[in-house]
Design a protein around this motif. Structure first.
Motif, short mmCIF file in Angstrom:
data_model
loop_
_atom_site.label_atom_id
_atom_site.label_comp_id
_atom_site.label_asym_id
_atom_site.label_seq_id
_atom_site.Cartn_x
_atom_site.Cartn_y
_atom_site.Cartn_z
N THR A 22 0.81 -1.26 0.06
CA THR A 22 -0.05 -0.02 -0.16
C THR A 22 0.98 1.26 0.01
O THR A 22 1.71 1.26 0.46
CB THR A 22 -1.09 0.10 1.33
OG1 THR A 22 -1.75 -1.17 1.04
CG2 THR A 22 -1.76 1.23 1.28
N THR A 23 0.45 2.22 -0.66
CA THR A 23 1.08 3.42 -0.78
C THR A 23 0.23 4.70 -0.67
O THR A 23 -1.14 4.49 -1.22
CB THR A 23 1.88 3.68 -2.17
OG1 THR A 23 1.20 3.66 -3.36
CG2 THR A 23 2.91 2.61 -2.31
N LEU A 24 0.60 5.72 -0.25
CA LEU A 24 -0.13 6.81 -0.25
C LEU A 24 0.37 8.23 -0.97
O LEU A 24 1.73 8.49 -0.53
CB LEU A 24 -0.42 7.23 1.27
CG LEU A 24 -1.11 8.63 1.69
CD1 LEU A 24 -2.58 8.25 1.29
CD2 LEU A 24 -1.31 8.71 3.24
N ALA A 25 -0.06 8.61 -1.79
CA ALA A 25 0.18 9.92 -2.33
C ALA A 25 -0.41 11.21 -1.84
O ALA A 25 -1.67 11.21 -1.55
CB ALA A 25 -0.06 9.87 -3.97
N LEU A 74 4.29 7.84 -0.33
CA LEU A 74 4.78 7.24 0.71
C LEU A 74 4.62 5.70 0.72
O LEU A 74 3.34 5.39 0.70
CB LEU A 74 4.20 7.93 1.84
CG LEU A 74 4.31 7.52 3.24
CD1 LEU A 74 5.47 7.79 3.73
CD2 LEU A 74 3.24 8.29 4.32
N SER A 75 5.62 4.94 1.11
CA SER A 75 5.30 3.58 1.15
C SER A 75 4.81 3.41 2.79
O SER A 75 5.27 4.05 3.46
CB SER A 75 6.40 2.63 0.95
OG SER A 75 6.26 1.39 1.33
N LEU A 76 3.90 2.32 2.93
CA LEU A 76 3.12 2.05 4.26
C LEU A 76 3.70 0.70 4.70
O LEU A 76 3.06 -0.01 5.40
CB LEU A 76 1.87 2.14 4.25
CG LEU A 76 1.20 3.65 3.77
CD1 LEU A 76 -0.17 3.63 3.78
CD2 LEU A 76 1.64 4.47 4.74
N GLN A 101 -4.26 9.97 -2.57
CA GLN A 101 -4.59 8.85 -3.18
C GLN A 101 -4.05 7.46 -2.44
O GLN A 101 -2.82 7.53 -2.38
CB GLN A 101 -4.07 8.71 -4.76
CG GLN A 101 -4.71 10.01 -5.57
CD GLN A 101 -4.07 11.14 -5.41
OE1 GLN A 101 -2.93 11.40 -5.14
NE2 GLN A 101 -4.87 12.32 -5.52
N LEU A 102 -4.86 6.50 -1.90
CA LEU A 102 -4.35 5.34 -1.35
C LEU A 102 -4.36 4.42 -2.42
O LEU A 102 -5.55 3.95 -2.94
CB LEU A 102 -5.14 5.32 -0.07
CG LEU A 102 -4.79 4.20 0.83
CD1 LEU A 102 -3.57 4.48 1.57
CD2 LEU A 102 -5.90 3.64 1.73
N HIS A 103 -3.16 3.73 -2.94
CA HIS A 103 -3.20 2.72 -3.45
C HIS A 103 -3.02 1.44 -2.94
O HIS A 103 -2.04 1.35 -2.10
CB HIS A 103 -2.10 2.87 -4.80
CG HIS A 103 -2.40 4.02 -5.65
ND1 HIS A 103 -2.96 3.82 -6.77
CD2 HIS A 103 -2.14 5.22 -5.46
CE1 HIS A 103 -2.86 4.90 -7.51
NE2 HIS A 103 -2.57 5.77 -6.56
N GLY A 149 -7.50 -1.76 -4.20
CA GLY A 149 -8.07 -0.92 -5.21
C GLY A 149 -7.76 0.54 -4.65
O GLY A 149 -7.00 0.79 -3.80
N LEU A 150 -8.00 1.90 -5.57
CA LEU A 150 -7.58 3.14 -5.20
C LEU A 150 -8.86 3.74 -4.51
O LEU A 150 -9.93 3.76 -4.87
CB LEU A 150 -7.41 3.84 -6.63
CG LEU A 150 -7.27 5.54 -6.48
CD1 LEU A 150 -6.13 5.90 -5.98
CD2 LEU A 150 -7.37 6.07 -7.74
#
Length: 264
Positions: A164-167, A176-178, A194-196, A200-201
């Motif tokens: 999961t990543t957060l932009a 940002l890598s979580l 944006q949380l990927h 899903g997004l």
């Protein structure tokens, strides 16, 4: 609009259903959203199966309402008392443009000697065509000014936090890598985020709140109300007013909102 009151594991709650079959469920204790199933049938919030909904401890998961103190930044109980008290379900507003439900909490001067202020908190939860909006309003109903922290402590279901990543919280478009444990306040974030994740997004928008808090305890936190691998299933991304507390004059009100949008 389809709205019903119900008991979930002996905890009073209200459930709202949208036209597309999407649902949101809110506990009356703490006005805590514990489930949002979007129109595609995906549960977008994480709620720990090891955390009893009826208490007496705070429920770990969903969207706890943090007020009037964030964490241990003051003399009150951690994260304040709003998430621990019973809120009152308000009459349905059939004229609202989206299916919505509101809950209200009244605090009198003598309710907490360490926070001697009168106020009314209202949480309005609305189902959007592709999302969920939560709006917290605080009104100063007393004779003196006061300051407070507030946050919507959103536990987002991600499937696997290591993927999961957060932009939107780091400068220059960095992502940002979580994957690693995190407990960080990002100041003056305007969004959107944006949380990927494997689920899903999600697009996250906020208004009224100046900060964003990102939290995941990792595998070694030893939280009794979280299963051994529970931390892998969520990421907390919360709209918050922490670094600059909100000041309210008598008769004034403030509102902060967080909107989660899926399928975009």
């Amino acid at each position: 609009m389809n709205c019903q009151t119900l008991l979930i594991d002996d905890a009073p709650a209200v459930r709202l259903q949208g036209a597309a079959g999407d649902t949101v469920t809110v506990l009356l204790r703490g006005a805590q959203v514990i489930s949002w199933v979007d129109a595609s049938g995906v549960e977008r919030l994480y709620c720990s199966p090891a955390s009893p909904l009826k208490g007496p401890q705070a429920v770990r998961g969903g969207v706890p309402v943090i007020f009037p103190q964030f964490a241990a930044r003051g003399s009150l109980m951690r994260h304040g008392w709003a998430r621990m008290r019973g809120w009152t379900l308000q009459p349905w507003d059939t004229s609202a443009p989206e299916p919505s439900v509101s809950l209200q909490l009244h605090n009198a001067v003598g309710d907490d000697p360490q926070w001697p202020h009168a106020c009314v908190c209202t949480l309005t939860v609305s189902l959007l065509p592709n999302g969920l909006r939560m709006a917290l309003t605080v009104e100063n109903t007393g004779p003196a000014s006061f300051s407070f922290h507030a946050a919507l402590h959103t536990y987002l279901a991600v499937g696997d936090v290591a993927q999961t990543t957060l932009a939107g919280v780091l400068p220059e478009g960095a992502v940002l890598s979580l994957r690693e444990p995190i407990d960080q306040i990002f100041e003056a974030v305007t969004g959107p985020l944006q949380l990927h994740s494997p689920l899903g997004l999600l697009r996250l928008e906020h208004a009224g709140f100046g900060d964003v808090v990102v939290w995941n305890p990792g595998p070694d936190a030893g939280l009794a109300d979280l299963p051994p691998l529970g931390h892998t299933a969520f990421a907390c991304v919360e709209a918050a007013a922490v670094m600059q507390p909100v000041a309210l004059a008598p008769g004034a009100h403030w509102q902060g909102s967080q909107t989660l949008l899926s399928g975009l």
